[in-house]
Design a protein around this motif. Sequence first.
Motif, short mmCIF file in Angstrom:
data_model
loop_
_atom_site.label_atom_id
_atom_site.label_comp_id
_atom_site.label_asym_id
_atom_site.label_seq_id
_atom_site.Cartn_x
_atom_site.Cartn_y
_atom_site.Cartn_z
N HIS A 88 0.78 -1.05 -0.05
CA HIS A 88 -0.08 0.11 0.31
C HIS A 88 1.06 1.60 0.62
N LYS A 89 2.09 1.51 0.22
CA LYS A 89 2.31 2.87 0.55
C LYS A 89 2.88 2.73 -0.41
N TYR A 90 3.35 2.16 -1.81
CA TYR A 90 3.21 3.26 -2.61
C TYR A 90 2.28 2.15 -3.61
N GLU A 91 1.35 2.11 -3.38
CA GLU A 91 -0.04 1.97 -4.52
C GLU A 91 -0.18 3.34 -5.26
N GLY A 92 -0.68 3.24 -6.59
CA GLY A 92 -0.41 4.03 -7.87
C GLY A 92 1.20 4.58 -7.79
N LYS A 93 1.32 4.11 -7.61
CA LYS A 93 2.78 4.48 -8.26
C LYS A 93 3.96 2.89 -8.67
N GLU A 94 4.98 3.57 -9.97
CA GLU A 94 5.80 2.38 -10.32
C GLU A 94 6.91 1.72 -9.10
N ILE A 95 6.85 1.72 -7.77
CA ILE A 95 7.84 0.98 -7.28
C ILE A 95 7.87 -0.27 -6.73
N ILE A 96 8.85 -1.06 -7.01
CA ILE A 96 9.00 -2.04 -5.78
C ILE A 96 8.95 -2.18 -4.81
N PRO A 97 7.80 -3.12 -4.10
CA PRO A 97 8.24 -2.68 -3.01
C PRO A 97 9.25 -3.32 -1.63
N LEU A 98 10.05 -3.52 -1.57
CA LEU A 98 11.05 -4.05 -1.09
C LEU A 98 11.98 -3.78 0.55
N TRP A 99 10.68 -3.32 1.28
CA TRP A 99 11.23 -2.57 2.53
C TRP A 99 10.77 -3.98 3.89
N VAL A 100 9.28 -3.71 3.78
CA VAL A 100 9.29 -3.48 5.99
C VAL A 100 9.15 -5.47 5.59
N ALA A 101 9.16 -6.14 6.73
CA ALA A 101 10.19 -7.18 6.98
C ALA A 101 8.39 -8.28 7.03
N ASP A 102 7.59 -8.13 5.97
CA ASP A 102 7.56 -10.02 5.71
C ASP A 102 7.49 -9.95 3.73
N SER A 103 7.33 -11.21 4.05
CA SER A 103 7.80 -12.26 2.64
C SER A 103 6.05 -11.86 1.38
N ASP A 104 6.15 -12.17 0.57
CA ASP A 104 5.11 -12.65 -0.57
C ASP A 104 4.80 -13.62 -0.80
N PHE A 105 4.80 -15.00 0.11
CA PHE A 105 5.30 -15.90 -0.03
C PHE A 105 3.56 -15.82 0.56
N LYS A 106 2.83 -16.91 -0.12
CA LYS A 106 1.54 -17.58 0.71
C LYS A 106 2.40 -18.23 1.78
N SER A 107 1.44 -18.19 2.70
CA SER A 107 2.05 -19.43 4.12
C SER A 107 1.87 -20.52 3.94
N PRO A 108 1.90 -21.15 5.30
CA PRO A 108 2.16 -22.51 4.26
C PRO A 108 0.72 -23.52 4.40
N PRO A 109 0.07 -24.58 3.23
CA PRO A 109 -1.31 -25.05 3.26
C PRO A 109 -1.42 -25.13 5.07
N ALA A 110 -0.73 -25.99 5.43
CA ALA A 110 -1.13 -26.40 6.74
C ALA A 110 -1.94 -25.22 7.75
N VAL A 111 -1.41 -24.09 7.26
CA VAL A 111 -2.28 -22.25 8.52
C VAL A 111 -3.06 -21.83 7.54
N ILE A 112 -3.25 -22.29 6.34
CA ILE A 112 -4.23 -21.80 5.44
C ILE A 112 -5.98 -23.27 5.76
N ASP A 113 -4.75 -24.17 5.73
CA ASP A 113 -6.38 -25.12 6.43
C ASP A 113 -6.52 -24.66 7.89
N ALA A 114 -6.18 -24.65 8.47
CA ALA A 114 -6.47 -25.15 9.78
C ALA A 114 -6.94 -23.39 10.44
N LEU A 115 -6.88 -22.42 9.35
CA LEU A 115 -7.80 -20.89 9.71
C LEU A 115 -8.97 -21.41 9.12
N GLN A 116 -8.83 -21.98 8.28
CA GLN A 116 -10.09 -22.09 7.43
C GLN A 116 -11.06 -22.58 8.46
#
Length: 384
Positions: free
Chosen positions: A20-48
């Motif tokens: 969201h920090k760069y919404e509407g801008k042509e800037i690739i966000p590589l800043w705050v420390a979370d990853s762009d990967f889906k969480s483990p399937p087991a986590v998603i299943d347990a949450l569902q």
Amino acid sequence: MALNFEPYVERRHTDSDKWHKYEGKEIIPLWVADSDFKSPPAVIDALQKRVAHGVFGYGFPSPELIDVFIQRMKQRYQWEIKPEWLVFLPGMVCGLNLSIRALTTPEQSSIAPHPIYPPFMKAARAADRHQISAPIKLQGKRWVLDLDAAEQQLTGAERLLLLCNPHNPGGTIYRRNELLAQLDFAQRHNLIVCSDEIHCDLILEPGLEHIPFATLSEDAAQRSVTLMAPSKTFNIAGLGATIAIIPNVSLRNRFTDARAGIIPSVDILAYVAATAAYKEGEQWLKEQLDYLRANRDLTMERINAIPGLKLMPVEATYLAWIDASALPVANPHAFFEQAGVGLSPGSDFGNPHFVRLNFASHRDLLERALDLMAKAVANLPVSA
């Protein structure tokens, strides 16, 4: 079946702070420390499954979560911990702030590495406590804590030593002899130790291991607060479930007393996610580490090929601490942002001549960002 970290996950327009920090801008966000990967399937299943239950009242850490965490500490670190040592919090930053407020008085000081993850410094300022900066220096090609330099600043008012292992932003995994030196420092100056070990599962360098500070000795355990979480490991930072491990009952009581009425309980979905991650996420973690190692190697190679930039080996985390002091620009963060790459400014960590790059992203996106950085530097005026 092998898990695949290659598919691109669209995070724009998903209430992602990072994107969201760069919404509407042509800037690739590589800043705050979370990853762009889906969480483990087991986590998603347990949450569902938990969401399908349809009731979201107050919760508590289940015996299953406590047991799986205790077993994890025993298997990984031969650390025998007791259930009553555990204090669950809705985030790592809460733990840092509570440690400052609970374990020091207004007249006492803390000591923190510098540069460091910004909440270390913010926690002291928010509590109106003085903080001494212990510089991180290059030793060989590793960023390590300079306790000798810190010792020269001591006044006798110090009560709390804040540690970060693996180090953010330097990526260092402290060796046993280095941790023992930190313990000796704490003993000589009668310091309590708060050790942020949130990145302990993200060990990238083969042959290295994470050693919790509290496992060094009984004395280390009794003077320590250890902070761990599944958030960075399994990309569930938005579901905050930090675990403070506090063997000393007096320190634990002071910690929980300071928390009362201010820090809320962990929400039930965070407990569900943490349990599933620790219980069934190991194979996913192994494959993530393989992907991160390749991204780390790519980042190392490309950054160190750019004139004016320097990156030391990243032993752990998915964060690259890039020295841009040789670039002929006043503000390297603003320079690269203008070039289309959103990095974390080094000034937030204590050194404006650096930038921090988060390489926990899709590889094509990372390559595009590195291309933009190289092009921006190549286009700098020769006379600059």
